[in-house]
Design a protein around this motif. Sequence first.
Motif, PDB file in Angstrom:
ATOM      1  N   ARG A 273       0.832  -1.207   0.000  1.00 13.57           N
ATOM      2  CA  ARG A 273       0.000   0.000   0.000  1.00 13.57           C
ATOM      3  C   ARG A 273       0.866   1.256   0.000  1.00 13.57           C
ATOM      4  NH1 ARG A 273      -3.373  -1.380   5.045  1.00 13.57           N
ATOM      5  NH2 ARG A 273      -1.300  -2.260   5.299  1.00 13.57           N
ATOM      6  N   ALA A 274       1.956   1.167   0.744  1.00  9.75           N
ATOM      7  CA  ALA A 274       2.839   2.341   0.823  1.00  9.75           C
ATOM      8  C   ALA A 274       3.467   2.631  -0.539  1.00  9.75           C
ATOM      9  CB  ALA A 274       3.918   2.111   1.869  1.00  9.75           C
ATOM     10  N   GLN A 275       3.862   1.588  -1.254  1.00 15.42           N
ATOM     11  CA  GLN A 275       4.431   1.791  -2.593  1.00 15.42           C
ATOM     12  C   GLN A 275       3.388   2.409  -3.520  1.00 15.42           C
ATOM     13  OE1 GLN A 275       5.745  -2.309  -3.067  1.00 15.42           O
ATOM     14  NE2 GLN A 275       7.905  -1.691  -3.193  1.00 15.42           N
ATOM     15  N   ILE A 276       2.165   1.920  -3.429  1.00 16.65           N
ATOM     16  CA  ILE A 276       1.100   2.468  -4.281  1.00 16.65           C
ATOM     17  C   ILE A 276       0.888   3.955  -3.987  1.00 16.65           C
ATOM     18  CG2 ILE A 276      -1.401   2.402  -4.732  1.00 16.65           C
ATOM     19  CD1 ILE A 276      -1.217  -0.660  -4.250  1.00 16.65           C
ATOM     20  N   ARG A 277       0.872   4.283  -2.704  1.00 14.36           N
ATOM     21  CA  ARG A 277       0.659   5.676  -2.323  1.00 14.36           C
ATOM     22  C   ARG A 277       1.785   6.565  -2.867  1.00 14.36           C
ATOM     23  NH1 ARG A 277       1.003   5.345   2.997  1.00 14.36           N
ATOM     24  NH2 ARG A 277       3.107   6.158   2.965  1.00 14.36           N
ATOM     25  N   VAL A 278       3.012   6.113  -2.715  1.00 16.51           N
ATOM     26  CA  VAL A 278       4.133   6.921  -3.188  1.00 16.51           C
ATOM     27  C   VAL A 278       4.104   7.046  -4.717  1.00 16.51           C
ATOM     28  CG1 VAL A 278       6.649   7.052  -3.325  1.00 16.51           C
ATOM     29  CG2 VAL A 278       5.558   6.415  -1.180  1.00 16.51           C
ATOM     30  N   SER A 280       1.494   7.135  -6.537  1.00 12.03           N
ATOM     31  CA  SER A 280       0.483   8.105  -6.966  1.00 12.03           C
ATOM     32  C   SER A 280       0.948   9.527  -6.663  1.00 12.03           C
ATOM     33  CB  SER A 280      -0.882   7.781  -6.356  1.00 12.03           C
ATOM     34  OG  SER A 280      -0.862   8.050  -4.983  1.00 12.03           O
ATOM     35  N   GLU A 281       1.763   9.686  -5.644  1.00  9.29           N
ATOM     36  CA  GLU A 281       2.318  11.010  -5.374  1.00  9.29           C
ATOM     37  C   GLU A 281       3.278  11.431  -6.490  1.00  9.29           C
ATOM     38  OE1 GLU A 281       1.967  10.639  -0.492  1.00  9.29           O
ATOM     39  OE2 GLU A 281       3.908  10.365  -1.442  1.00  9.29           O
ATOM     40  N   LYS A 284       1.263  12.253  -9.665  1.00  6.08           N
ATOM     41  CA  LYS A 284       0.652  13.579  -9.608  1.00  6.08           C
ATOM     42  C   LYS A 284       1.659  14.656 -10.006  1.00  6.08           C
ATOM     43  CE  LYS A 284      -3.004  13.735  -6.257  1.00  6.08           C
ATOM     44  NZ  LYS A 284      -2.882  13.398  -4.836  1.00  6.08           N
ATOM     45  N   SER A 445       7.966  11.841   0.336  1.00  6.88           N
ATOM     46  CA  SER A 445       7.099  10.666   0.373  1.00  6.88           C
ATOM     47  C   SER A 445       7.713   9.654   1.321  1.00  6.88           C
ATOM     48  CB  SER A 445       7.014  10.002  -1.006  1.00  6.88           C
ATOM     49  OG  SER A 445       6.286  10.794  -1.900  1.00  6.88           O
ATOM     50  N   ILE A 447       7.746   5.606   2.478  1.00  2.00           N
ATOM     51  CA  ILE A 447       7.308   4.211   2.377  1.00  2.00           C
ATOM     52  C   ILE A 447       7.431   3.623   3.772  1.00  2.00           C
ATOM     53  CG2 ILE A 447       7.612   2.001   1.200  1.00  2.00           C
ATOM     54  CD1 ILE A 447       9.027   3.312  -1.013  1.00  2.00           C
ATOM     55  N   GLU A 449       6.098   0.942   5.172  1.00  2.00           N
ATOM     56  CA  GLU A 449       5.548  -0.407   5.300  1.00  2.00           C
ATOM     57  C   GLU A 449       6.521  -1.356   4.606  1.00  2.00           C
ATOM     58  OE1 GLU A 449       1.965  -0.562   3.070  1.00  2.00           O
ATOM     59  OE2 GLU A 449       1.546  -2.638   3.554  1.00  2.00           O
TER      60      GLU A 449
END
Length: 702
Positions: A273-278, A280-281, A284, A445, A447, A449
């Motif tokens: 999840r942390a990789q996905i969040r980063v 998407s950052e 953007k 950002s 990560i 997790e």
Amino acid sequence: MIHLTDDIQYLTGVGPNRANLLKTELGIFTIYDLINFLPFRYIDRSKFYSIAELAPSQAAVQIKGRFVSKQIIGTGAKAYLKAIFTDGTGRIELTWFKGIKWIDPSIKAGIDYVVFGKVADFHGILSMTHPDIEELAKFINHSQAEFQGVYPSTEKTKKANITGKVMRTIMENAFVNLSPSEIKETLPQYLLEKYQLPDLNTTLRTLHMPSNLNQISKAQLRIKFEELFWVQLVMAMRKQKETETIKGHLFIRSNDKLLPTFYKEHLPFPLTRAQIRVMSEIRKDVESGKHMNRLVQGDVGSGKTLVAVLAMLMAIDNGYQACMMAPTEILAQQHAKSIQELLKDLPIRVAVLTGSTPKKTRTEIAEGLLDGSIHLIVGTHALLEDTVQFKNIGLSVIDEQHRFGVAQRAKLWSKNEIQPHVLVMTATPIPRTLAMTLYGDLDVSVIDELPPGRKPIKTTMLRDTQRQKMYDLMRNQIALGRQVYIVYPLIQESERMDFKDLEAGYEIITQIFPAPKYKTIMVHGKMKPAEKDEAMQKFASGEAQIMVATTVIEVGVNVPNATVMVIESSERFGLSQLHQLRGRVGRGADMSYCLLMAGNKLTKEGQSRLEAMVQTTDGFQLAELDMKLRGPGDIEGTQQSGLPISFKLANLARDGQILNLARNEAFAIVAKDPSLTNAENAHLKAGLKQRNTNTVSWRDIS
Ligand code: ADP
Ligand code: MG
């Protein structure tokens, strides 16, 4: 009347001699400097304690009573003065090792004294060493302030008797003669109101001449807020300026061809999840037309490489090249290998360039980069050479960024007319407050997790006398087919001695784990790259079970079969380095172990550090602790930054909340008024100019 710009020499109580010392030793030249020279703590003289209630390890306390006896013990340089003091509730021993000549005659029988000092307890006997003493009558006469500031001092100022009392008197003289209107407010009025902060004039008067604790803490809060506010305002302005002036390459999603294929067909595991969040950052940023300058912080093993690869694929999809720079040859080679493996079925040409790349290959690489046929290059500092020119670089990734100097990084991203997006990655987690200050103009950002299925690493601290346990564990693990690292500290100043330690360690290990049953290799920084690689290779392939090494292996080595990390003289390493080293194991499916070997003499701080290592494997927690123990200036990677990370009063280890407020306010101001042209912000603009912080910006240099 005096003015802020006046030379301190002419202030009552200073004079030419003291002025000289204040200037050379403490940097105090003008009245302005003087009143901004703040106490770092306060002594509470608001209360007298009774001797009966004294306990050791209290802060300095004040008692009132009479001397019972005094005696000079010993002769010559070893002589000391011991006096017994009582207040009717108990007795305490007062001792002086220096200045006996003055103290002795000032101790008289039958007179009340005030004694002030720190209490110690030696086998049940209370004592104070070098307390302040003063006759009660005189003490009352010049009505001591109840709370007294303690000012920074040096050997020389102490010798010249510029005591706390002298400093306080000088300060009082300054304020008496200074018109309050001289001290102009620096913060916007609405901020003072919002946070109920005292104005600057009140603040400074309070800090130098306080009358109660509550007042002091409000005044300190104001100074802390202000110190942090100015740094954040600088950061906000820089970021704003860049957004306005630097265009970023556009990576448009509809151009993505390789990336979706990679996701669908080649991604070896789902992203965390942390990789996905980063991701998407990052996405953007690169879709916005802005220039990306992002720091990715992630603990060892959190999967930063994969994030970098995905970002590089975005660049390549959009017709750009990408590069990734690593601090060591080994790390660069390893990245190249794992990236080649990940991308092997995609039409992407990956190259690797390091110091040991042969001339012919270099030429080919230079050509490939220039004509665009090489899409992705991984390398060391060799990438910085002028011969390395890109056709169209869209993204630069810098791994383990703290290992590179500022200038080096700048060089990397100035390789094109339009700057590539920049992604800097660090596996040395730094505390949030420090990141906000050091990299306050970068986006960060995290990560936070680890990929699933990691077995925790069992960490144990062993004294030298418990070495047998270390050998037992090694033997058991090697019998199971696992491998062992043994790391020795290598500190520049005594490199030769450290090297001896390493060699001696190697000798002992090869005696206890003899060939041919066991194979042990030695790796250190003085080896030629080829030799080092050969040795590392023997370990990576499993041919050698034991590697005895200096910290050259700290960054990035990946041998999942290694399950034991022994760190010799572990008390000599900083927390973040210990954490990095420990991260070399626990990379496979097996239970791993970290043994922290410690000498029998351990400082309290050393002990706390090792205990922290035993208690947690969370790099961010350890980083916070490291900063608390050693202060922000000693955290790895911050020394060369030249940024203001130590303040007069603000402390990044403790004042995170104040920092958040200051940052939010500063950024809000710049968001509303990007170049501070509104009249209400005029004095902020002037304040910035005046402060003109001599600091490096990650952005200005790019
Ligand atoms: P670091 O953040 O320390 O650079 P790496 O990128 O080297 O970490 O990744 C450590 C290991 O974790 C690698 O072997 C990598 O293949 C693996 N890894 C990365 N992401 C994931 C994931 N989402 N799931 C499982 N394993 C992963
Ligand atoms: Mg890494």
